[in-house]
Each structure stands twice: as structure tokens, then as C-alpha cells.
Design a protein around this motif. Structure first.
Motif, mmCIF file in Angstrom:
data_model
loop_
_atom_site.group_PDB
_atom_site.id
_atom_site.type_symbol
_atom_site.label_atom_id
_atom_site.label_comp_id
_atom_site.label_asym_id
_atom_site.label_seq_id
_atom_site.Cartn_x
_atom_site.Cartn_y
_atom_site.Cartn_z
ATOM 1 N N ILE A 46 52.128 15.660 49.018
ATOM 2 C CA ILE A 46 50.782 16.192 48.846
ATOM 3 C C ILE A 46 49.950 16.092 50.119
ATOM 4 C CG2 ILE A 46 48.627 15.882 47.532
ATOM 5 C CD1 ILE A 46 50.295 15.026 45.198
ATOM 6 N N GLY A 47 50.357 15.232 51.030
ATOM 7 C CA GLY A 47 49.555 14.972 52.214
ATOM 8 C C GLY A 47 49.183 16.194 53.027
ATOM 9 N N GLU B 160 43.556 9.906 42.645
ATOM 10 C CA GLU B 160 42.747 10.282 43.814
ATOM 11 C C GLU B 160 43.258 11.575 44.434
ATOM 12 O OE1 GLU B 160 42.008 8.423 48.200
ATOM 13 O OE2 GLU B 160 41.933 7.021 46.510
ATOM 14 N N VAL B 161 44.561 11.669 44.588
ATOM 15 C CA VAL B 161 45.169 12.891 45.124
ATOM 16 C C VAL B 161 44.928 14.048 44.163
ATOM 17 C CG1 VAL B 161 47.387 13.973 45.650
ATOM 18 C CG2 VAL B 161 46.880 11.687 46.500
ATOM 19 N N ASN C 168 42.483 14.446 41.962
ATOM 20 C CA ASN C 168 41.073 14.865 42.002
ATOM 21 C C ASN C 168 40.755 15.672 43.252
ATOM 22 O OD1 ASN C 168 40.418 13.754 39.512
ATOM 23 N ND2 ASN C 168 39.796 11.795 40.398
ATOM 24 N N ALA C 169 41.414 15.360 44.347
ATOM 25 C CA ALA C 169 41.168 16.085 45.598
ATOM 26 C C ALA C 169 41.694 17.516 45.542
ATOM 27 C CB ALA C 169 41.811 15.338 46.760
ATOM 28 N N HIS C 170 42.650 17.789 44.653
ATOM 29 C CA HIS C 170 43.290 19.110 44.644
ATOM 30 C C HIS C 170 43.138 19.888 43.347
ATOM 31 C CE1 HIS C 170 45.067 18.499 48.544
ATOM 32 N NE2 HIS C 170 45.400 17.284 48.160
ATOM 33 N N VAL C 171 42.622 19.264 42.301
ATOM 34 C CA VAL C 171 42.580 19.968 41.016
ATOM 35 C C VAL C 171 41.434 20.967 40.953
ATOM 36 C CG1 VAL C 171 41.184 18.320 39.698
ATOM 37 C CG2 VAL C 171 42.972 19.653 38.536
ATOM 38 N N ARG D 188 51.701 22.883 43.843
ATOM 39 C CA ARG D 188 52.466 21.934 44.658
ATOM 40 C C ARG D 188 52.127 20.496 44.276
ATOM 41 N NH1 ARG D 188 51.791 23.166 50.683
ATOM 42 N NH2 ARG D 188 53.112 21.331 50.837
ATOM 43 N N MET D 189 50.852 20.246 43.973
ATOM 44 C CA MET D 189 50.450 18.909 43.550
ATOM 45 C C MET D 189 51.115 18.551 42.218
ATOM 46 S SD MET D 189 48.182 17.223 41.285
ATOM 47 C CE MET D 189 47.059 18.516 40.865
#
Length: 197
Positions: free
Chosen positions: A79-80, A138-139, A141-144, A91-92
């Protein structure tokens, strides 16, 4: 042998033992994962095993943290680099799905089941899984892309339940097409939430 070389050798032996533990959990299950099996799988002496881990419980507690760290590293690696990728959500979801699948998840699942009745394992497992869950959230929430915190929370929890459930029941199905359709349906619903005014 210098201190640095000895330290590297100790770290390698420890990692070898933890990887052997994972393989034993996957191949034999928790009940049949013994220190003798782990020792044989790792190809180390009894003394080497006991030098690193004084008991089976100590080894399994270390394995819990090792597995959580490896699963998180996998999610972070995948995901980075999403950035503003228009396919970032998909992708997430795939990264989360992969983190909740395969040998690492299967080993974790063996430990989850054992921790139900083993307080020592539970005491180690809960914080490790919460740390992993918080990092994945956290990841996520950053991408949804869902503004409403409650809807984002429900979306996250439903995704985790889906991917875990699909992996747990995977050995009951020969065709993974339904798995893909279930996740595509989840993605379509989340995209509707993102597009809603």
C-alpha cells in the motif's frame, strides 16, 4: 568470532526458529506443534532452541509478534506506493486480503484459536493484533475516501470480517470466483458511499 558476527548469528537462528514455528503451525496445527518438531524443522540443536526460547510458550509468544510484524510489513509494502492511484481502493483491498491469507494468516489463526483457552497466548496476541489492526485501519482510512467516520468504521470492520471469513472457509471451496465477487460487491458499495453527497 566478533560480537557483531555473534549477534548476527543469534538473530539468524532466532529468525530460523520463528519461521520453523510458522511452518509447524501451518502444517501440524497448534496441538501438534511441539518444540521437538520446531527444532527439527529449523535444523538446530536443543541447546540452540533453549538458548533463544526457554519454553514453548515463550516461543509462541515471540511468534505472535513476529507474525503480526510480517503481516504489517506486507500491507505497508503493497500500500505504501498507492498515492493518488485511481485504482487505490482496489489495490488496498487486495493488500488487506493478502495480509489475511496464506501461511502467515493460517499460523495466526492457529494461535487465535489456542488463545481462547490459553491466557498467556491471549495476553500476547491481543496487543499484537490490535497494533496490526490499528496500522491497517490507518492505511485503510487514508485510501478509502469515506468522510463519515462511522461509515468508514463499518466499512473497515466489514472488510476485515469478509477477508478473514473468506480465508477461514477457503479450504471448503474449490472455486475462488465467489470470493472475488464478494469483494467486488464490497468495493462497489464503498464506491457508492464515496460518491454520495
Amino acid at each position: 568470532m566478533t560480537g557483531t558476527t555473534r549477534d548476527l548469528q543469534r538473530a539468524r537462528t532466532r529468525e530460523t526458529l520463528l519461521n520453523a514455528t510458522i511452518r509447524c503451525l501451518v502444517n501440524y496445527g497448534y496441538a501438534d506443534t511441539t518444540t521437538q518438531r520446531i527444532q527439527d524443522e529449523a535444523g538446530v540443536s536443543r541447546g540452540a532452541l533453549l538458548h533463544h526460547f526457554g519454553s514453548k510458550s515463550e516461543l509462541l509468544v515471540a511468534a505472535i509478534h513476529y507474525i503480526a510484524d510480517m503481516r504489517m510489513a506486507h500491507v505497508t509494502d503493497v500500500i505504501g506506493d498507492l498515492g493518488d492511484d485511481p485504482n487505490g481502493l482496489r489495490r488496498m483491498v487486495e493488500a488487506v486480503r493478502e495480509a489475511m491469507a496464506g501461511p502467515l494468516f493460517q499460523a495466526a489463526l492457529e494461535l487465535w484459536t489456542a488463545s481462547r483457552t490459553n491466557e498467556e497466548l491471549r495476553a500476547a496476541l491481543v496487543p499484537a493484533e490490535r497494533r496490526l489492526g490499528a496500522a491497517v485501519r490507518e492505511v485503510f482510512n487514508a485510501h478509502v475516501g469515506i468522510d463519515d467516520p462511522q461509515q468508514a468504521r463499518v466499512a473497515f470492520e466489514s472488510l476485515m470480517a469478509l477477508v478473514r471469513g473468506l480465508e477461514v472457509t477457503r479450504n471448503l471451496r474449490d472455486d475462488r470466483t465467489v470470493d472475488d465477487l464478494v469483494l467486488q460487491d464490497w468495493i462497489a458499495r464503498v464506491e457508492q458511499l464515496r460518491d454520495a453527497p
